[in-house]
Scaffold this motif. Structure first.
Motif, mmCIF file in Angstrom:
data_model
loop_
_atom_site.group_PDB
_atom_site.id
_atom_site.type_symbol
_atom_site.label_atom_id
_atom_site.label_comp_id
_atom_site.label_asym_id
_atom_site.label_seq_id
_atom_site.Cartn_x
_atom_site.Cartn_y
_atom_site.Cartn_z
ATOM 1 N N ALA A 141 -42.254 -3.097 41.568
ATOM 2 C CA ALA A 141 -42.505 -2.328 40.338
ATOM 3 C C ALA A 141 -41.195 -2.053 39.597
ATOM 4 C CB ALA A 141 -43.204 -1.019 40.677
ATOM 5 N N THR A 142 -40.125 -1.803 40.346
ATOM 6 C CA THR A 142 -38.829 -1.547 39.735
ATOM 7 C C THR A 142 -38.264 -2.829 39.139
ATOM 8 O OG1 THR A 142 -38.486 0.138 41.419
ATOM 9 C CG2 THR A 142 -36.574 -0.488 40.135
ATOM 10 N N GLU A 143 -38.460 -3.937 39.823
ATOM 11 C CA GLU A 143 -38.016 -5.219 39.273
ATOM 12 C C GLU A 143 -38.734 -5.529 37.972
ATOM 13 O OE1 GLU A 143 -38.361 -8.333 42.169
ATOM 14 O OE2 GLU A 143 -36.584 -7.660 43.254
ATOM 15 N N SER A 144 -40.015 -5.206 37.881
ATOM 16 C CA SER A 144 -40.738 -5.450 36.634
ATOM 17 C C SER A 144 -40.221 -4.561 35.509
ATOM 18 C CB SER A 144 -42.241 -5.284 36.834
ATOM 19 O OG SER A 144 -42.577 -3.941 37.042
ATOM 20 N N LEU A 145 -39.783 -3.350 35.834
ATOM 21 C CA LEU A 145 -39.164 -2.486 34.813
ATOM 22 C C LEU A 145 -37.901 -3.133 34.266
ATOM 23 C CD1 LEU A 145 -39.436 1.090 36.402
ATOM 24 C CD2 LEU A 145 -40.647 0.235 34.397
ATOM 25 N N LEU A 146 -37.122 -3.707 35.158
ATOM 26 C CA LEU A 146 -35.889 -4.369 34.754
ATOM 27 C C LEU A 146 -36.183 -5.601 33.891
ATOM 28 C CD1 LEU A 146 -32.901 -3.874 35.147
ATOM 29 C CD2 LEU A 146 -32.984 -5.271 37.203
ATOM 30 N N THR A 147 -37.215 -6.338 34.236
ATOM 31 C CA THR A 147 -37.618 -7.505 33.446
ATOM 32 C C THR A 147 -38.090 -7.081 32.057
ATOM 33 O OG1 THR A 147 -38.261 -8.634 35.477
ATOM 34 C CG2 THR A 147 -39.150 -9.513 33.428
ATOM 35 N N GLU A 148 -38.867 -6.014 32.002
ATOM 36 C CA GLU A 148 -39.344 -5.503 30.710
ATOM 37 C C GLU A 148 -38.174 -5.035 29.851
ATOM 38 O OE1 GLU A 148 -42.184 -2.472 31.679
ATOM 39 O OE2 GLU A 148 -43.536 -3.914 32.640
ATOM 40 N N LEU A 196 -29.221 -10.987 32.049
ATOM 41 C CA LEU A 196 -29.609 -9.642 31.624
ATOM 42 C C LEU A 196 -30.971 -9.674 30.946
ATOM 43 C CD1 LEU A 196 -28.944 -6.660 31.236
ATOM 44 C CD2 LEU A 196 -27.686 -7.275 29.180
ATOM 45 N N GLU A 197 -31.172 -10.628 30.070
ATOM 46 C CA GLU A 197 -32.442 -10.719 29.349
ATOM 47 C C GLU A 197 -33.589 -11.141 30.265
ATOM 48 O OE1 GLU A 197 -31.791 -13.218 25.915
ATOM 49 O OE2 GLU A 197 -30.819 -11.587 24.819
ATOM 50 N N ARG A 198 -33.297 -11.740 31.393
ATOM 51 C CA ARG A 198 -34.333 -12.127 32.355
ATOM 52 C C ARG A 198 -34.599 -11.035 33.381
ATOM 53 N NH1 ARG A 198 -32.596 -18.388 33.598
ATOM 54 N NH2 ARG A 198 -33.201 -19.178 31.554
ATOM 55 N N GLY A 199 -33.826 -9.969 33.363
ATOM 56 C CA GLY A 199 -34.039 -8.868 34.288
ATOM 57 C C GLY A 199 -33.407 -9.092 35.640
ATOM 58 N N ASN A 200 -32.362 -9.889 35.694
ATOM 59 C CA ASN A 200 -31.668 -10.157 36.947
ATOM 60 C C ASN A 200 -31.040 -8.868 37.473
ATOM 61 O OD1 ASN A 200 -29.587 -10.921 38.847
ATOM 62 N ND2 ASN A 200 -29.889 -13.028 38.139
ATOM 63 N N THR A 201 -31.173 -8.612 38.765
ATOM 64 C CA THR A 201 -30.677 -7.363 39.346
ATOM 65 C C THR A 201 -29.168 -7.347 39.542
ATOM 66 O OG1 THR A 201 -31.033 -8.190 41.581
ATOM 67 C CG2 THR A 201 -32.830 -6.955 40.575
ATOM 68 N N GLY A 202 -28.503 -8.502 39.414
ATOM 69 C CA GLY A 202 -27.063 -8.563 39.664
ATOM 70 C C GLY A 202 -26.201 -8.212 38.462
ATOM 71 N N THR A 226 -24.369 -5.920 35.827
ATOM 72 C CA THR A 226 -23.874 -4.543 35.924
ATOM 73 C C THR A 226 -24.359 -3.687 34.764
ATOM 74 O OG1 THR A 226 -21.856 -4.984 34.679
ATOM 75 C CG2 THR A 226 -21.776 -5.357 37.073
ATOM 76 N N LEU A 227 -24.308 -2.407 34.967
ATOM 77 C CA LEU A 227 -24.680 -1.470 33.913
ATOM 78 C C LEU A 227 -23.699 -1.559 32.750
ATOM 79 C CD1 LEU A 227 -26.590 0.776 33.026
ATOM 80 C CD2 LEU A 227 -25.147 2.385 34.246
ATOM 81 N N GLY A 228 -22.433 -1.833 33.066
ATOM 82 C CA GLY A 228 -21.432 -1.982 32.006
ATOM 83 C C GLY A 228 -21.757 -3.151 31.090
ATOM 84 N N ALA A 229 -22.194 -4.276 31.673
ATOM 85 C CA ALA A 229 -22.572 -5.432 30.855
ATOM 86 C C ALA A 229 -23.781 -5.100 30.000
ATOM 87 C CB ALA A 229 -22.851 -6.627 31.757
ATOM 88 N N CYS A 230 -24.711 -4.394 30.584
ATOM 89 C CA CYS A 230 -25.907 -3.982 29.856
ATOM 90 C C CYS A 230 -25.534 -3.081 28.681
ATOM 91 C CB CYS A 230 -26.840 -3.252 30.809
ATOM 92 S SG CYS A 230 -28.345 -2.681 30.078
ATOM 93 N N LEU A 231 -24.655 -2.135 28.920
ATOM 94 C CA LEU A 231 -24.236 -1.214 27.871
ATOM 95 C C LEU A 231 -23.442 -1.940 26.787
ATOM 96 C CD1 LEU A 231 -24.433 1.692 27.002
ATOM 97 C CD2 LEU A 231 -22.392 2.199 28.314
ATOM 98 N N ALA A 232 -22.665 -2.964 27.163
ATOM 99 C CA ALA A 232 -21.922 -3.745 26.171
ATOM 100 C C ALA A 232 -22.887 -4.456 25.217
ATOM 101 C CB ALA A 232 -21.011 -4.753 26.873
ATOM 102 N N VAL A 233 -23.963 -5.014 25.737
ATOM 103 C CA VAL A 233 -24.962 -5.674 24.890
ATOM 104 C C VAL A 233 -25.669 -4.646 24.017
ATOM 105 C CG1 VAL A 233 -27.129 -6.979 24.916
ATOM 106 C CG2 VAL A 233 -25.267 -7.622 26.453
#
Length: 162
Positions: free
Chosen positions: A11-18, A51-57, A59-66
């Motif tokens: 369920a958490t992985e699906s949140l990341l994918t969404e 990141l756009e595919r919801g990969n768990t690897g 980082t939050l920093g990369a996510c925040l940069a986007v």
């Protein structure tokens, strides 16, 4: 060798994918290519793709940069802004509860006791008094039973419950 990430629940992985899907849609709405966003965010296109595919690897920093490139970095402030479950846990510890002892249960007044049928209440009191009357033997009465058995050479009679 890449570092391993902690396993997530499905369920958490699906949140990341969404979330990755929402980032991709935000990029497309702004008519930006993946290469443009990756360059502006200071990452390789593969990281943006992950990141756009919801990969768990990723980082939050990369996510925040986007998110910064897309102009939605303030949305990070919305995470955990309201924490209803945490508030409930915190509030539960603020109100101390008094433990109910066995004696205080029997001393309740009818107005403070939960509504019980009269038959249940009398059974409970009878059970407690039966135990005290039938099953409890003092040290003195036990000693006298042992002495009786020694005097006659017989075992003391067994007590039967009434």
């Amino acid at each position: 060798m890449p570092r391993k990430t902690s396993p997530l629940l499905p369920a958490t992985e699906s949140l990341l994918t969404e979330f990755g899907d929402r980032l991709r849609l935000a990029r497309l709405r702004r008519k930006l290519t993946a290469a443009q966003v990756a360059e502006r965010a200071g990452m390789v296109p593969m990281t943006l793709r992950n990141l756009e595919r919801g990969n768990t690897g990723v980082t939050l920093g990369a996510c925040l940069a986007v998110m910064q490139v897309l102009g939605v970095e303030q949305d990070l402030n919305l995470l955990l802004k309201d924490d209803p479950f945490g508030r409930q846990l915190q509030d539960a510890t603020l109100i101390p509860r008094k433990p109910i002892s066995r004696n205080s249960r029997s001393k309740r007044t009818p107005s403070s006791a939960p509504s019980e049928s009269p038959s249940l209440k009398s059974e409970e009191t009878d059970t407690e008094s039966d135990w005290a009357r039938d099953d409890f033997l003092s040290a003195g009465s036990l000693a006298s039973l042992l002495q009786e058995g020694e005097d006659t050479g017989k075992k003391p009679p067994k007590r039967t419950k009434k």
